[in-house]
Design a protein around this motif. Structure first.
Motif, PDB file in Angstrom:
ATOM      1  N   ASP A 181       0.838  -1.188   0.000  1.00 27.56           N
ATOM      2  CA  ASP A 181       0.000   0.000   0.000  1.00 27.56           C
ATOM      3  C   ASP A 181       0.881   1.250   0.000  1.00 27.56           C
ATOM      4  N   SER A 182       0.327   2.332  -0.526  1.00 24.69           N
ATOM      5  CA  SER A 182       1.044   3.605  -0.499  1.00 24.69           C
ATOM      6  C   SER A 182       0.094   4.713  -0.076  1.00 24.69           C
ATOM      7  N   VAL A 183       0.659   5.709   0.606  1.00 24.69           N
ATOM      8  CA  VAL A 183      -0.084   6.901   0.972  1.00 24.69           C
ATOM      9  C   VAL A 183       0.682   8.084   0.396  1.00 24.69           C
ATOM     10  N   VAL A 184       0.005   8.914  -0.387  1.00 27.89           N
ATOM     11  CA  VAL A 184       0.626  10.089  -0.987  1.00 27.89           C
ATOM     12  C   VAL A 184       0.082  11.327  -0.292  1.00 27.89           C
ATOM     13  N   THR A 185       0.976  12.130   0.246  1.00 26.92           N
ATOM     14  CA  THR A 185       0.597  13.384   0.907  1.00 26.92           C
ATOM     15  C   THR A 185       1.326  14.524   0.204  1.00 26.92           C
ATOM     16  N   ILE A 186       0.560  15.489  -0.304  1.00 24.01           N
ATOM     17  CA  ILE A 186       1.149  16.616  -1.019  1.00 24.01           C
ATOM     18  C   ILE A 186       1.016  17.871  -0.163  1.00 24.01           C
ATOM     19  N   PHE A 187       2.145  18.452   0.190  1.00 22.10           N
ATOM     20  CA  PHE A 187       2.179  19.714   0.924  1.00 22.10           C
ATOM     21  C   PHE A 187       2.339  20.832  -0.095  1.00 22.10           C
ATOM     22  N   GLU A 188       1.560  21.891   0.054  1.00 27.30           N
ATOM     23  CA  GLU A 188       1.625  23.004  -0.885  1.00 27.30           C
ATOM     24  C   GLU A 188       2.070  24.264  -0.158  1.00 27.30           C
ATOM     25  N   SER A 189       3.157  24.858  -0.639  1.00 27.00           N
ATOM     26  CA  SER A 189       3.662  26.083  -0.037  1.00 27.00           C
ATOM     27  C   SER A 189       2.741  27.253  -0.348  1.00 27.00           C
ATOM     28  N   ALA A 190       2.769  28.241   0.535  1.00 31.21           N
ATOM     29  CA  ALA A 190       2.063  29.493   0.274  1.00 31.21           C
ATOM     30  C   ALA A 190       2.737  30.267  -0.859  1.00 31.21           C
ATOM     31  N   LEU A 191       3.984  29.935  -1.164  1.00 29.13           N
ATOM     32  CA  LEU A 191       4.747  30.631  -2.197  1.00 29.13           C
ATOM     33  C   LEU A 191       4.695  29.837  -3.506  1.00 29.13           C
ATOM     34  N   CYS A 192       4.130  30.448  -4.515  1.00 30.46           N
ATOM     35  CA  CYS A 192       4.115  29.882  -5.875  1.00 30.46           C
ATOM     36  C   CYS A 192       3.428  28.519  -5.946  1.00 30.46           C
ATOM     37  N   ARG A 193       2.637  28.206  -4.924  1.00 32.73           N
ATOM     38  CA  ARG A 193       1.937  26.910  -4.867  1.00 32.73           C
ATOM     39  C   ARG A 193       2.903  25.757  -5.174  1.00 32.73           C
ATOM     40  N   THR A 194       4.109  25.866  -4.624  1.00 36.72           N
ATOM     41  CA  THR A 194       5.131  24.850  -4.833  1.00 36.72           C
ATOM     42  C   THR A 194       4.812  23.617  -4.009  1.00 36.72           C
ATOM     43  N   THR A 195       4.922  22.441  -4.627  1.00 36.76           N
ATOM     44  CA  THR A 195       4.539  21.208  -3.940  1.00 36.76           C
ATOM     45  C   THR A 195       5.744  20.483  -3.350  1.00 36.76           C
ATOM     46  N   SER A 196       5.508  19.857  -2.208  1.00 37.91           N
ATOM     47  CA  SER A 196       6.436  18.897  -1.608  1.00 37.91           C
ATOM     48  C   SER A 196       5.631  17.626  -1.380  1.00 37.91           C
ATOM     49  N   THR A 197       6.064  16.548  -1.978  1.00 39.90           N
ATOM     50  CA  THR A 197       5.303  15.305  -1.917  1.00 39.90           C
ATOM     51  C   THR A 197       5.983  14.311  -0.997  1.00 39.90           C
ATOM     52  N   VAL A 198       5.192  13.627  -0.176  1.00 38.06           N
ATOM     53  CA  VAL A 198       5.697  12.535   0.656  1.00 38.06           C
ATOM     54  C   VAL A 198       4.936  11.272   0.279  1.00 38.06           C
ATOM     55  N   VAL A 199       5.685  10.258  -0.150  1.00 33.14           N
ATOM     56  CA  VAL A 199       5.095   8.960  -0.488  1.00 33.14           C
ATOM     57  C   VAL A 199       5.526   7.967   0.578  1.00 33.14           C
ATOM     58  N   SER A 200       4.556   7.369   1.225  1.00 34.46           N
ATOM     59  CA  SER A 200       4.825   6.388   2.275  1.00 34.46           C
ATOM     60  C   SER A 200       4.361   5.019   1.813  1.00 34.46           C
ATOM     61  N   THR A 201       5.256   4.046   1.813  1.00 34.80           N
ATOM     62  CA  THR A 201       4.898   2.667   1.486  1.00 34.80           C
ATOM     63  C   THR A 201       5.281   1.773   2.665  1.00 34.80           C
ATOM     64  N   ASN A 202       5.061   0.485   2.504  1.00 33.43           N
ATOM     65  CA  ASN A 202       5.452  -0.458   3.561  1.00 33.43           C
ATOM     66  C   ASN A 202       6.970  -0.552   3.699  1.00 33.43           C
ATOM     67  N   ASP A 203       7.683  -0.108   2.655  1.00 32.22           N
ATOM     68  CA  ASP A 203       9.129  -0.313   2.613  1.00 32.22           C
ATOM     69  C   ASP A 203       9.959   0.936   2.877  1.00 32.22           C
ATOM     70  N   TYR A 204       9.401   2.131   2.662  1.00 35.05           N
ATOM     71  CA  TYR A 204      10.206   3.345   2.762  1.00 35.05           C
ATOM     72  C   TYR A 204       9.309   4.576   2.796  1.00 35.05           C
ATOM     73  N   ILE A 205       9.962   5.720   3.090  1.00 35.43           N
ATOM     74  CA  ILE A 205       9.345   7.039   2.947  1.00 35.43           C
ATOM     75  C   ILE A 205      10.159   7.800   1.896  1.00 35.43           C
ATOM     76  N   LEU A 206       9.451   8.398   0.953  1.00 37.92           N
ATOM     77  CA  LEU A 206      10.105   9.220  -0.073  1.00 37.92           C
ATOM     78  C   LEU A 206       9.598  10.654   0.043  1.00 37.92           C
ATOM     79  N   ILE A 207      10.538  11.599   0.177  1.00 38.87           N
ATOM     80  CA  ILE A 207      10.197  13.028   0.195  1.00 38.87           C
ATOM     81  C   ILE A 207      10.699  13.643  -1.113  1.00 38.87           C
ATOM     82  N   VAL A 208       9.857  14.451  -1.745  1.00 40.40           N
ATOM     83  CA  VAL A 208      10.227  15.102  -2.995  1.00 40.40           C
ATOM     84  C   VAL A 208      10.257  16.617  -2.804  1.00 40.40           C
ATOM     85  N   ASP A 209      11.400  17.225  -3.065  1.00 43.88           N
ATOM     86  CA  ASP A 209      11.550  18.688  -3.099  1.00 43.88           C
ATOM     87  C   ASP A 209      10.971  19.410  -1.875  1.00 43.88           C
ATOM     88  N   PRO A 210      11.430  19.134  -0.669  1.00 44.05           N
ATOM     89  CA  PRO A 210      10.860  19.825   0.504  1.00 44.05           C
ATOM     90  C   PRO A 210      11.137  21.330   0.448  1.00 44.05           C
TER      91      PRO A 210
END
Length: 234
Positions: free
Chosen positions: A1-30
């Motif tokens: 299973d995976s859970v995708v959480t997208i954080f959106e900055s107040a600046l330029c609506r820039t996204t930071s994505t966190v993907v959580s699976t059974n095996d790891y956590i992946l953070i994209v462009d915090p």
């Protein structure tokens, strides 16, 4: 299973994505602001348990690497061109100028990310547990972008392409930008993409919307080139 959480900055609506699976956590462009990065950190700390933490950078624009050292224990994934960027000092100066202008204090050092896993080619794969990350070079917007497909979930992370709120910014090559759009279209048609996540603006789960964004970007660039070539008003 995976859970995708997208954080959106107040600046330029820039996204930071966190993907959580059974095996790891992946953070994209915090990014961007310290309070926003702390929100991401707190969330990751809540869900991490004993899973390894990966940090993916879609490209080297300063707003996308600004949160790098907030996650010092992460395994960093970048493109080869990102890792060999000859303009690293300029990127860091952009961060420092931004922080100086707005009197921003951070509780971590500002450094250029150093990749642990380096992506050199299209269709390069990284298997982590039951998940496979598939990478494509994405040059055009700048010189060192990458697309990432997370399988079997059909998640496509595209950085500063295929946004619904930004026109195509070309800092490197219009021709390569069009080539990257070709790749995006191919990926959307070849893989079962369930979610496309851009670096700014809204994600989409609609395949027609994904292709529409690709076509809109292509049309913008073609029209721009035509306007310059014919000296039409644009």
């Amino acid at each position: 299973d995976s859970v995708v959480t997208i954080f959106e900055s107040a600046l330029c609506r820039t996204t930071s994505t966190v993907v959580s699976t059974n095996d790891y956590i992946l953070i994209v462009d915090p990014n961007w602001l310290p309070s926003e990065i702390n929100t991401i950190k707190n969330y990751v700390n809540e869900i991490k348990a004993n899973k390894p933490l990966y940090l993916l950078f879609t490209h080297s624009d300063f707003d996308h690497i600004i949160g790098y050292k907030a996650f010092p224990d992460a395994i960093v994934i970048t493109s080869k061109a990102f890792n060999e960027n000859p303009n690293k000092i300029n990127v860091l100066e952009e961060i420092n100028r931004f922080d100086d202008e707005y009197y921003i204090k951070r509780d971590y050092l500002i450094e250029y990310p150093k990749g642990n896993i380096i992506v050199s080619n299209d269709k390069e794969k990284l298997r982590i547990g039951n998940t496979e990350l598939i990478f494509y070079q994405a040059k055009g917007h700048n010189a060192d972008g990458i697309f990432t497909i997370i399988e079997p979930y059909g998640i496509l992370i595209v950085g500063d392409y295929l946004s619904n709120i930004e026109f195509p910014y070309i800092y490197y090559s219009g021709k390569k930008y069009l080539n990257t759009l070709d790749k995006a279209k191919q990926i959307i048609q070849e893989y079962k993409i369930n979610m496309l996540i851009p670096g700014h603006g809204d994600y989409t789960k609609n395949a027609k919307e994904m292709l529409k964004r690709e076509e809109n970007s292509r049309r913008y660039i073609i029209d721009l080139v035509d306007a310059i070539a014919t000296k039409k008003e644009f």
